[in-house]
Write a protein that holds these residues in place. Sequence first.
Motif, PDB file in Angstrom:
ATOM      1  N   LEU A 294      -8.248   4.355  -8.836  1.00 25.16           N
ATOM      2  CA  LEU A 294      -7.474   5.312  -9.628  1.00 25.16           C
ATOM      3  C   LEU A 294      -8.245   5.748 -10.863  1.00 25.16           C
ATOM      4  O   LEU A 294      -8.221   6.923 -11.242  1.00 25.16           O
ATOM      5  N   ASN A 295      -8.939   4.815 -11.498  1.00 30.15           N
ATOM      6  CA  ASN A 295      -9.697   5.116 -12.707  1.00 30.15           C
ATOM      7  C   ASN A 295     -10.647   6.292 -12.472  1.00 30.15           C
ATOM      8  O   ASN A 295     -10.697   7.244 -13.259  1.00 30.15           O
ATOM      9  N   ASP A 296     -11.395   6.238 -11.379  1.00 30.01           N
ATOM     10  CA  ASP A 296     -12.363   7.290 -11.073  1.00 30.01           C
ATOM     11  C   ASP A 296     -11.664   8.610 -10.756  1.00 30.01           C
ATOM     12  O   ASP A 296     -12.122   9.684 -11.168  1.00 30.01           O
ATOM     13  N   ARG A 297     -10.554   8.527 -10.023  1.00 30.73           N
ATOM     14  CA  ARG A 297      -9.853   9.754  -9.644  1.00 30.73           C
ATOM     15  C   ARG A 297      -9.203  10.430 -10.847  1.00 30.73           C
ATOM     16  O   ARG A 297      -9.207  11.657 -10.958  1.00 30.73           O
ATOM     17  N   ARG A 298      -8.645   9.628 -11.770  1.00 34.34           N
ATOM     18  CA  ARG A 298      -8.013  10.223 -12.939  1.00 34.34           C
ATOM     19  C   ARG A 298      -9.044  10.804 -13.899  1.00 34.34           C
ATOM     20  O   ARG A 298      -8.813  11.811 -14.550  1.00 34.34           O
ATOM     21  N   LEU A 299     -10.196  10.162 -13.977  1.00 34.09           N
ATOM     22  CA  LEU A 299     -11.279  10.699 -14.796  1.00 34.09           C
ATOM     23  C   LEU A 299     -11.651  12.091 -14.300  1.00 34.09           C
ATOM     24  O   LEU A 299     -11.786  13.040 -15.089  1.00 34.09           O
ATOM     25  N   LEU A 300     -11.787  12.251 -12.987  1.00 31.47           N
ATOM     26  CA  LEU A 300     -12.134  13.555 -12.412  1.00 31.47           C
ATOM     27  C   LEU A 300     -11.042  14.579 -12.699  1.00 31.47           C
ATOM     28  O   LEU A 300     -11.340  15.727 -13.070  1.00 31.47           O
TER      29      LEU A 300
ATOM     30  N   PRO B 283       0.823  -1.223   0.000  1.00 32.90           N
ATOM     31  CA  PRO B 283       0.000   0.000   0.000  1.00 32.90           C
ATOM     32  C   PRO B 283       0.852   1.267   0.000  1.00 32.90           C
ATOM     33  O   PRO B 283       0.484   2.263  -0.630  1.00 32.90           O
ATOM     34  N   LYS B 284       1.983   1.237   0.695  1.00 32.14           N
ATOM     35  CA  LYS B 284       2.888   2.384   0.707  1.00 32.14           C
ATOM     36  C   LYS B 284       3.436   2.650  -0.690  1.00 32.14           C
ATOM     37  O   LYS B 284       3.599   3.818  -1.092  1.00 32.14           O
ATOM     38  N   TYR B 285       3.712   1.606  -1.437  1.00 33.62           N
ATOM     39  CA  TYR B 285       4.199   1.728  -2.814  1.00 33.62           C
ATOM     40  C   TYR B 285       3.212   2.527  -3.658  1.00 33.62           C
ATOM     41  O   TYR B 285       3.591   3.469  -4.362  1.00 33.62           O
TER      42      TYR B 285
ATOM     43  N   THR C 241      -0.540  -0.850 -16.553  1.00 30.61           N
ATOM     44  CA  THR C 241       0.185  -0.107 -15.533  1.00 30.61           C
ATOM     45  C   THR C 241      -0.713   1.028 -15.047  1.00 30.61           C
ATOM     46  O   THR C 241      -1.600   1.482 -15.782  1.00 30.61           O
ATOM     47  N   PRO C 242      -0.525   1.509 -13.818  1.00 30.94           N
ATOM     48  CA  PRO C 242      -1.343   2.636 -13.349  1.00 30.94           C
ATOM     49  C   PRO C 242      -1.266   3.849 -14.265  1.00 30.94           C
ATOM     50  O   PRO C 242      -2.264   4.554 -14.475  1.00 30.94           O
ATOM     51  N   GLU C 243      -0.080   4.092 -14.835  1.00 27.66           N
ATOM     52  CA  GLU C 243       0.083   5.256 -15.722  1.00 27.66           C
ATOM     53  C   GLU C 243      -0.718   5.119 -17.004  1.00 27.66           C
ATOM     54  O   GLU C 243      -1.073   6.121 -17.640  1.00 27.66           O
TER      55      GLU C 243
ATOM     56  N   VAL D  12       3.048   6.242  -2.624  1.00 31.98           N
ATOM     57  CA  VAL D  12       4.137   7.046  -3.183  1.00 31.98           C
ATOM     58  C   VAL D  12       3.883   7.346  -4.656  1.00 31.98           C
ATOM     59  O   VAL D  12       4.122   8.468  -5.122  1.00 31.98           O
ATOM     60  N   LEU D  13       3.370   6.368  -5.409  1.00 27.30           N
ATOM     61  CA  LEU D  13       3.005   6.629  -6.806  1.00 27.30           C
ATOM     62  C   LEU D  13       1.999   7.773  -6.893  1.00 27.30           C
ATOM     63  O   LEU D  13       2.109   8.647  -7.759  1.00 27.30           O
ATOM     64  N   ASP D  14       1.012   7.764  -5.999  1.00 31.74           N
ATOM     65  CA  ASP D  14      -0.001   8.823  -5.974  1.00 31.74           C
ATOM     66  C   ASP D  14       0.629  10.184  -5.681  1.00 31.74           C
ATOM     67  O   ASP D  14       0.266  11.195  -6.290  1.00 31.74           O
ATOM     68  N   GLU D  15       1.546  10.205  -4.730  1.00 28.13           N
ATOM     69  CA  GLU D  15       2.185  11.470  -4.349  1.00 28.13           C
ATOM     70  C   GLU D  15       2.989  12.048  -5.512  1.00 28.13           C
ATOM     71  O   GLU D  15       2.941  13.254  -5.778  1.00 28.13           O
ATOM     72  N   ILE D  16       3.713  11.198  -6.204  1.00 29.59           N
ATOM     73  CA  ILE D  16       4.501  11.656  -7.360  1.00 29.59           C
ATOM     74  C   ILE D  16       3.574  12.124  -8.475  1.00 29.59           C
ATOM     75  O   ILE D  16       3.815  13.150  -9.111  1.00 29.59           O
ATOM     76  N   ARG D  17       2.491  11.371  -8.699  1.00 29.66           N
ATOM     77  CA  ARG D  17       1.539  11.739  -9.747  1.00 29.66           C
ATOM     78  C   ARG D  17       0.875  13.083  -9.429  1.00 29.66           C
ATOM     79  O   ARG D  17       0.658  13.902 -10.322  1.00 29.66           O
ATOM     80  N   ALA D  18       0.551  13.321  -8.160  1.00 27.99           N
ATOM     81  CA  ALA D  18      -0.084  14.580  -7.773  1.00 27.99           C
ATOM     82  C   ALA D  18       0.834  15.763  -8.060  1.00 27.99           C
ATOM     83  O   ALA D  18       0.373  16.823  -8.516  1.00 27.99           O
ATOM     84  N   GLU D  19       2.117  15.594  -7.819  1.00 30.37           N
ATOM     85  CA  GLU D  19       3.075  16.655  -8.115  1.00 30.37           C
ATOM     86  C   GLU D  19       3.194  16.864  -9.624  1.00 30.37           C
ATOM     87  O   GLU D  19       3.310  18.000 -10.093  1.00 30.37           O
ATOM     88  N   HIS D  20       3.159  15.766 -10.369  1.00 26.99           N
ATOM     89  CA  HIS D  20       3.252  15.894 -11.823  1.00 26.99           C
ATOM     90  C   HIS D  20       1.975  16.500 -12.410  1.00 26.99           C
ATOM     91  O   HIS D  20       2.018  17.180 -13.437  1.00 26.99           O
ATOM     92  N   ASP D  21       0.842  16.268 -11.766  1.00 20.58           N
ATOM     93  CA  ASP D  21      -0.421  16.853 -12.230  1.00 20.58           C
ATOM     94  C   ASP D  21      -0.332  18.377 -12.285  1.00 20.58           C
ATOM     95  O   ASP D  21      -0.889  19.019 -13.186  1.00 20.58           O
ATOM     96  N   LYS D  22       0.362  18.963 -11.322  1.00 24.43           N
ATOM     97  CA  LYS D  22       0.521  20.422 -11.315  1.00 24.43           C
ATOM     98  C   LYS D  22       1.313  20.870 -12.533  1.00 24.43           C
ATOM     99  O   LYS D  22       1.000  21.897 -13.145  1.00 24.43           O
ATOM    100  N   ARG D  23       2.300  20.073 -12.901  1.00 21.41           N
ATOM    101  CA  ARG D  23       3.103  20.388 -14.089  1.00 21.41           C
ATOM    102  C   ARG D  23       2.250  20.242 -15.351  1.00 21.41           C
ATOM    103  O   ARG D  23       2.339  21.064 -16.275  1.00 21.41           O
ATOM    104  N   ILE D  24       1.414  19.199 -15.391  1.00 21.27           N
ATOM    105  CA  ILE D  24       0.543  18.993 -16.542  1.00 21.27           C
ATOM    106  C   ILE D  24      -0.434  20.158 -16.686  1.00 21.27           C
ATOM    107  O   ILE D  24      -0.667  20.664 -17.793  1.00 21.27           O
ATOM    108  N   ALA D  25      -1.023  20.590 -15.574  1.00 20.29           N
ATOM    109  CA  ALA D  25      -1.984  21.686 -15.612  1.00 20.29           C
ATOM    110  C   ALA D  25      -1.347  22.958 -16.171  1.00 20.29           C
ATOM    111  O   ALA D  25      -1.974  23.707 -16.947  1.00 20.29           O
ATOM    112  N   GLU D  26      -0.101  23.211 -15.796  1.00 19.31           N
ATOM    113  CA  GLU D  26       0.604  24.383 -16.312  1.00 19.31           C
ATOM    114  C   GLU D  26       0.819  24.276 -17.816  1.00 19.31           C
ATOM    115  O   GLU D  26       0.681  25.254 -18.561  1.00 19.31           O
ATOM    116  N   VAL D  27       1.171  23.070 -18.278  1.00 17.10           N
ATOM    117  CA  VAL D  27       1.423  22.866 -19.700  1.00 17.10           C
ATOM    118  C   VAL D  27       0.132  23.005 -20.497  1.00 17.10           C
ATOM    119  O   VAL D  27       0.112  23.600 -21.578  1.00 17.10           O
TER     120      VAL D  27
END
Length: 327
Positions: free
Chosen positions: A188-194, A99-101, A278-280, A104-119
């Motif tokens: 994840l599917n539902d969260r990424r859709l949102l 679950p920790k794994y 893969t989650p990505e 951490v994937l979620d935490e990294i993805r959340a940080e990258h989401d901010k970069r995506i939003a800017e782009v």
Amino acid sequence: MGGGASQSAARKAMCCEAIAGSSSVKSLEATINNTFKKWDRDGNGTLDADELAEVLRTIGMKMSESSVQKLFREIDVNNDGTIQFEELSSFLCSAPNIPKYFQVLDEIRAEHDKRIAEVIGSYQGGKGQTTQDDEKWHRKQYDARLVPVIKKIFEHHDKKRNGVLEKEESLLFFSNYCEHLLRYYSDLNDRRLLFWLQSGAFHGLNEDMIAAATESMTDLKARQTRSYNEDFVINHRSAFAVIDSMQTGCLELEEVIDALTPGRARYREFHKALNCNTPEAVDLKFIQSARASCHQSMRDDHNSSFTHSKGALDFVGALLIQAYLFD
């Protein structure tokens, strides 16, 4: 503990004994159940403290009486003074670091989401500015934050403490990982859709087009679980062969790190062998679905009213490929 065996060592030794002889994930539970019956000397369907102490002595675990009692209380989750099969199985087969794994994937993805939003915000008239260091950024995050967790996952499943995962240990690893992956994937599917609906990437798409893409993702979630469950025994064998690159018949730490670290070639091969996305891939598939819906509307309506939206989706898709699919 007076120099005796630790709780962790006792758990590993008991698990090693309990899963010995398992040939597939299907046989894991049956093997553990048979071991439980063997340990249940009086045949009453539960283990008491004396029976647990006898098990520990039999497998060579030297523990004080107080340490045995402490271990017994840890296994006896409902505190009824006995250990049921479900409690023992959960104690032996749990994977606390998986679950920790995913966290951490979620935490990294959340940080990258901010970069995506800017782009996405920078996309104007068919042009956009991508960050050239996306690949480098992801590598750094995975190496610094994800790899240490993977090492703990490996160590936890190395029940014999010999530095490799043998076949029986790998079966437990695959079973634990896939159980958490499918649970995580559904959420994840539902969260990424949102996220994508709120990101601005679908600006200009009408409700029917968004609904079509959403329906496609809902179907994908159902197909994911179904495809894995169709023949997970063969999937696990294939996954083992993918990870065991040196063909030693067991899994090395570096091989498992390669299989669980996004962006590495064996990561995609491992999930493909498991018949899992893969989650990505959730992000990429949703963008592809929306783009296909947009392209179909352009063709059906014989106009270019969706050209900007299609271009934006192409642009975001290229960004995601740059971010996730490096080798």
